[in-house]
Scaffold this active site. Structure first.
Site, PDB file in Angstrom:
ATOM      1  N   ASP A 189       0.843  -1.198   0.000  1.00 52.10           N
ATOM      2  CA  ASP A 189       0.000   0.000   0.000  1.00 52.10           C
ATOM      3  C   ASP A 189       0.875   1.242   0.000  1.00 52.10           C
ATOM      4  O   ASP A 189       2.081   1.195   0.224  1.00 52.10           O
ATOM      5  CB  ASP A 189      -1.033  -0.008   1.123  1.00 52.10           C
ATOM      6  CG  ASP A 189      -0.434   0.201   2.499  1.00 52.10           C
ATOM      7  OD1 ASP A 189       0.785   0.433   2.602  1.00 52.10           O
ATOM      8  OD2 ASP A 189      -1.193   0.131   3.481  1.00 52.10           O
ATOM      9  N   ASN A 197      -3.929  12.882   0.344  1.00 48.19           N
ATOM     10  CA  ASN A 197      -5.292  13.400   0.181  1.00 48.19           C
ATOM     11  C   ASN A 197      -5.494  14.711   0.933  1.00 48.19           C
ATOM     12  O   ASN A 197      -6.116  15.653   0.430  1.00 48.19           O
ATOM     13  CB  ASN A 197      -6.310  12.368   0.666  1.00 48.19           C
ATOM     14  CG  ASN A 197      -6.583  11.291  -0.367  1.00 48.19           C
ATOM     15  OD1 ASN A 197      -6.427  11.520  -1.567  1.00 48.19           O
ATOM     16  ND2 ASN A 197      -6.978  10.117   0.089  1.00 48.19           N
ATOM     17  N   HIS A 202      -8.539  14.924  -2.927  1.00 48.59           N
ATOM     18  CA  HIS A 202      -8.835  13.549  -3.340  1.00 48.59           C
ATOM     19  C   HIS A 202      -8.651  13.322  -4.841  1.00 48.59           C
ATOM     20  O   HIS A 202      -8.304  12.220  -5.265  1.00 48.59           O
ATOM     21  CB  HIS A 202     -10.256  13.167  -2.923  1.00 48.59           C
ATOM     22  CG  HIS A 202     -10.388  12.956  -1.445  1.00 48.59           C
ATOM     23  ND1 HIS A 202     -10.041  11.770  -0.828  1.00 48.59           N
ATOM     24  CD2 HIS A 202     -10.811  13.779  -0.445  1.00 48.59           C
ATOM     25  CE1 HIS A 202     -10.255  11.872   0.477  1.00 48.59           C
ATOM     26  NE2 HIS A 202     -10.722  13.080   0.730  1.00 48.59           N
ATOM     27  N   ASP A 206      -6.466  10.404  -6.194  1.00 52.39           N
ATOM     28  CA  ASP A 206      -6.891   9.384  -7.172  1.00 52.39           C
ATOM     29  C   ASP A 206      -5.869   9.259  -8.302  1.00 52.39           C
ATOM     30  O   ASP A 206      -5.566   8.155  -8.764  1.00 52.39           O
ATOM     31  CB  ASP A 206      -8.255   9.756  -7.755  1.00 52.39           C
ATOM     32  CG  ASP A 206      -9.384   9.605  -6.746  1.00 52.39           C
ATOM     33  OD1 ASP A 206      -9.151   8.989  -5.683  1.00 52.39           O
ATOM     34  OD2 ASP A 206     -10.490  10.098  -7.029  1.00 52.39           O
ATOM     35  N   GLU A 232      -5.954   2.392  -0.598  1.00 49.23           N
ATOM     36  CA  GLU A 232      -4.648   2.531  -1.239  1.00 49.23           C
ATOM     37  C   GLU A 232      -3.855   1.222  -1.214  1.00 49.23           C
ATOM     38  O   GLU A 232      -2.637   1.214  -1.427  1.00 49.23           O
ATOM     39  CB  GLU A 232      -3.838   3.634  -0.544  1.00 49.23           C
ATOM     40  CG  GLU A 232      -3.416   3.324   0.885  1.00 49.23           C
ATOM     41  CD  GLU A 232      -4.455   3.728   1.926  1.00 49.23           C
ATOM     42  OE1 GLU A 232      -4.071   3.936   3.086  1.00 49.23           O
ATOM     43  OE2 GLU A 232      -5.650   3.833   1.574  1.00 49.23           O
TER      44      GLU A 232
END
Length: 312
Positions: A189, A197, A202, A206, A232
């Site tokens: 991750d 973020n 966000h 993304d 993630e």
């Protein structure tokens, strides 16, 4: 047959007077008419020009109409061309034989021009409708295939979603268990992703996830697969890979992500990953146990300070 294209009709008859009469009749309707006088010529012409319709006599000196029809229907390139028999034979056995070998209609000589034109129009329309239906079916199949593929993909990152990854992993685990083959799972991750973020928003978060997923996808083999496990967190399925080989791949992936610079509207964003690798062991009776051990190794990597790889 395109709506804008003139239909091509192949006429096969060894009697010049019949051939001329049919040619003039159909020429008068602006069809593209191709006349031939022998069965062998009909076969060659049909394969060369792919007519939309064939008017076929039965009695010919080299090959009779039944033989020509059977050979055309046996050839995948010409099998779909509709064939109307036009013959002086008026017995029921001859008509039945014509339909049995693949004809779609039968006109008896001497024919009425209006009848011939009506049947020609009918079978051209049917052929066009059949072609349109086949094209629609192909489009539907492609659409269904695309829909099925989209159902397997994580919409954000473009890698497999968790559900489909589990299907693949369960299948590969069963094979590896049955044949005692190596199999490894790598879970990783993005380190401190919440901070990405919080700092950038966000949408950029993304974008970072997509870049990480696609970078990882480029690092693995065609036989491997990658899925988004959640948030993630990502997971790799590595067939025919033991723990050591899995660790080497994970380290290569970690280094590639560490070198990654994601270009965003707020400048370049850099991230790192933590990864855990587990190779299949005899005690792993189900895929969930192997995934759980990889997950434990991932958390061990986080406890060791992140941006590292741990194997179990």
């Amino acid at each position: 047959m395109s709506n804008n294209r003139v239909p091509t009709i192949l006429i096969v008859d060894d009697i010049p007077a019949n051939l001329l009469l049919l040619t003039q009749l159909l020429d008068g309707q602006s069809y593209d008419v191709r006349p031939v006088t022998q069965g062998a010529m009909a076969l060659a012409a049909a394969r060369a020009i792919r007519p939309d319709l064939i008017l076929l006599d039965i009695r010919m000196p080299d090959k009779d109409g039944y033989t020509v029809c059977r050979e055309l229907k046996a050839d995948p390139e010409t099998s779909s061309i509709p064939i109307i028999f036009v013959s002086a034979l008026d017995d029921i056995d001859g008509k039945v034989r014509a339909f049995e070998c693949g004809g779609v209609d039968y006109v008896t000589k001497p024919f009425q021009p209006a009848e011939v034109l009506a049947r020609v129009r009918t079978h051209l329309a049917l052929a066009q409708a059949r072609t349109a239906l086949e094209m629609a079916n192909r489009e539907l199949q492609r659409a269904l295939a695309r829909e099925a593929e989209l159902a397997r993909i994580d919409w954000l990152t473009g890698v497999y979603n968790r559900s489909h990854f589990y299907e693949l992993a369960t299948h590969e685990f069963a094979i590896a268990t049955r044949y005692d083959q190596a199999l490894a799972i790598c879970m990783f991750d993005v380190d401190h992703f919440k901070q990405v973020n919080d700092r950038y928003g966000h949408l950029i978060g993304d974008q970072v996830l997509r870049a990480v997923a696609q970078t990882a996808a480029r690092q693995i083999r065609a036989a491997d697969c990658i899925g988004r496990f959640g948030g993630e967190e990502f997971i790799l399925l590595l067939p025919n890979t033991d723990t050591l080989a899995g660790l080497m791949l994970a380290e290569r992936l970690r280094a590639a992500i560490a070198d990654l610079r994601v270009s965003t509207e707020q400048g370049e964003v850099a991230v790192t990953i933590s990864a855990g690798v587990a190779g299949r062991q005899p005690a792993d009776t189900v895929i969930e146990r192997l995934i759980d051990r990889a997950d434990q190794a991932l958390y061990a990597a986080k406890r060791q300070g992140r941006n590292c790889v741990v194997g179990v």
